[in-house]
Design an enzyme around this catalytic site. Sequence first.
Site, PDB file in Angstrom:
ATOM      1  N   ILE A 144      43.639  10.086  50.105  1.00  0.00           N
ATOM      2  CA  ILE A 144      45.038  10.364  50.412  1.00  0.00           C
ATOM      3  C   ILE A 144      45.164  10.376  51.935  1.00  0.00           C
ATOM      4  O   ILE A 144      44.186  10.526  52.648  1.00  0.00           O
ATOM      5  CB  ILE A 144      45.538  11.697  49.800  1.00  0.00           C
ATOM      6  CG1 ILE A 144      44.716  12.890  50.300  1.00  0.00           C
ATOM      7  CG2 ILE A 144      45.526  11.635  48.290  1.00  0.00           C
ATOM      8  CD1 ILE A 144      45.214  14.233  49.763  1.00  0.00           C
ATOM      9  N   ASP A 145      46.380  10.189  52.426  1.00  0.00           N
ATOM     10  CA  ASP A 145      46.613  10.098  53.866  1.00  0.00           C
ATOM     11  C   ASP A 145      46.186  11.378  54.579  1.00  0.00           C
ATOM     12  O   ASP A 145      46.209  12.473  54.010  1.00  0.00           O
ATOM     13  CB  ASP A 145      48.102   9.879  54.169  1.00  0.00           C
ATOM     14  CG  ASP A 145      48.611   8.535  53.675  1.00  0.00           C
ATOM     15  OD1 ASP A 145      47.789   7.666  53.378  1.00  0.00           O
ATOM     16  OD2 ASP A 145      49.846   8.388  53.603  1.00  0.00           O
ATOM     17  N   ARG A 146      45.866  11.228  55.859  1.00  0.00           N
ATOM     18  CA  ARG A 146      45.519  12.371  56.698  1.00  0.00           C
ATOM     19  C   ARG A 146      46.578  13.463  56.623  1.00  0.00           C
ATOM     20  O   ARG A 146      46.261  14.654  56.488  1.00  0.00           O
ATOM     21  CB  ARG A 146      45.378  11.912  58.160  1.00  0.00           C
ATOM     22  CG  ARG A 146      45.176  13.052  59.156  1.00  0.00           C
ATOM     23  CD  ARG A 146      45.468  12.580  60.566  1.00  0.00           C
ATOM     24  NE  ARG A 146      44.487  11.622  61.030  1.00  0.00           N
ATOM     25  CZ  ARG A 146      43.440  11.903  61.807  1.00  0.00           C
ATOM     26  NH1 ARG A 146      43.252  13.145  62.210  1.00  0.00           N
ATOM     27  NH2 ARG A 146      42.607  10.980  62.185  1.00  0.00           N
TER      28      ARG A 146
END
Length: 313
Positions: A144-146
Amino acid sequence: MQTIKITKQQSGKKINRIITAHFKYMPENALYKAFRKKDIKVNGARINEDYIAAEGDLVEVYITDDILNGTPLAFSSGINTGFSVVYEDKNVLVVNKNQGLPVQPDKNQGKNTLIDLARNYLIEKGEYSHDIGEAFLPSLCHRIDRNTGGLVIIAKNSNSLEILLDKIKKREIRKFYQCLVKGKMPKDSETIKAFLFKDEKKSMVFIGNKPSKGAIEIITNYKVLSYKNDISSLEVELITGRTHQIRAHLAYIGHPIVGDGKYGDNNYNRMLKAKYQALWANRIIFDFDTDAGILNYLKGKVLAVEPPFLNYY
């Protein structure tokens, strides 16, 4: 600032391991930031993470007590405290990742990542060791994105990794997100489709309604959970899982995620004083249709967490 006096038992060990063991709840990213800023001293001299301790050394750690003690911080602070364990057994670790923490290293990122923190957690538990040259490294099953928080699955062994990757590919592991978006959605629930092009140089994706060179089809399901003060709370399920898909797709149809600085409405974000995107991977269902080998016991299991932003708007 706190101090540690190195004992005979600690002598000969790397200083980063000693500090991590002493402050068990401190997020590892805070320690490596302190090393970069030269905020760790031994006998009055600044040192790096590879320093080998000797009996009698006096270690000075210039990190605030709340971080050393791992005190949870408010969502609005935007400061990462690592992750919490949601589920764990001998094969699988599922964690709730905080925002601001990348899941794995990239060209600009050192050891300050979720997978490093998770491996260190397993080292501390005695389930895994960097020092014995193990053939398998605990590994991410998805990303998942930062700046997206939430549930991430980590495999503890190669058999589990192979099974989990296969189940994710076959959509027998369903991943749901909760988010807040601008405005009222056109329908209570809908499956929306578009085409996504990823621009590596700009580190962005672009959405269109027609096929084009280099673009791939994306499919996103959403369901409205509530609507208040011109903000819709949505549950989103990714049918295809592409880079920044939820953020870019919802922005494309005119309902950007609250607090999203890349694809969102920055004037709207400033009005709400929303500095961090309201997007969380909040639920996973192990919806196995076929044999899952050593992981059959997970069939039907549901893991869920509550996003921290629900009471902020």
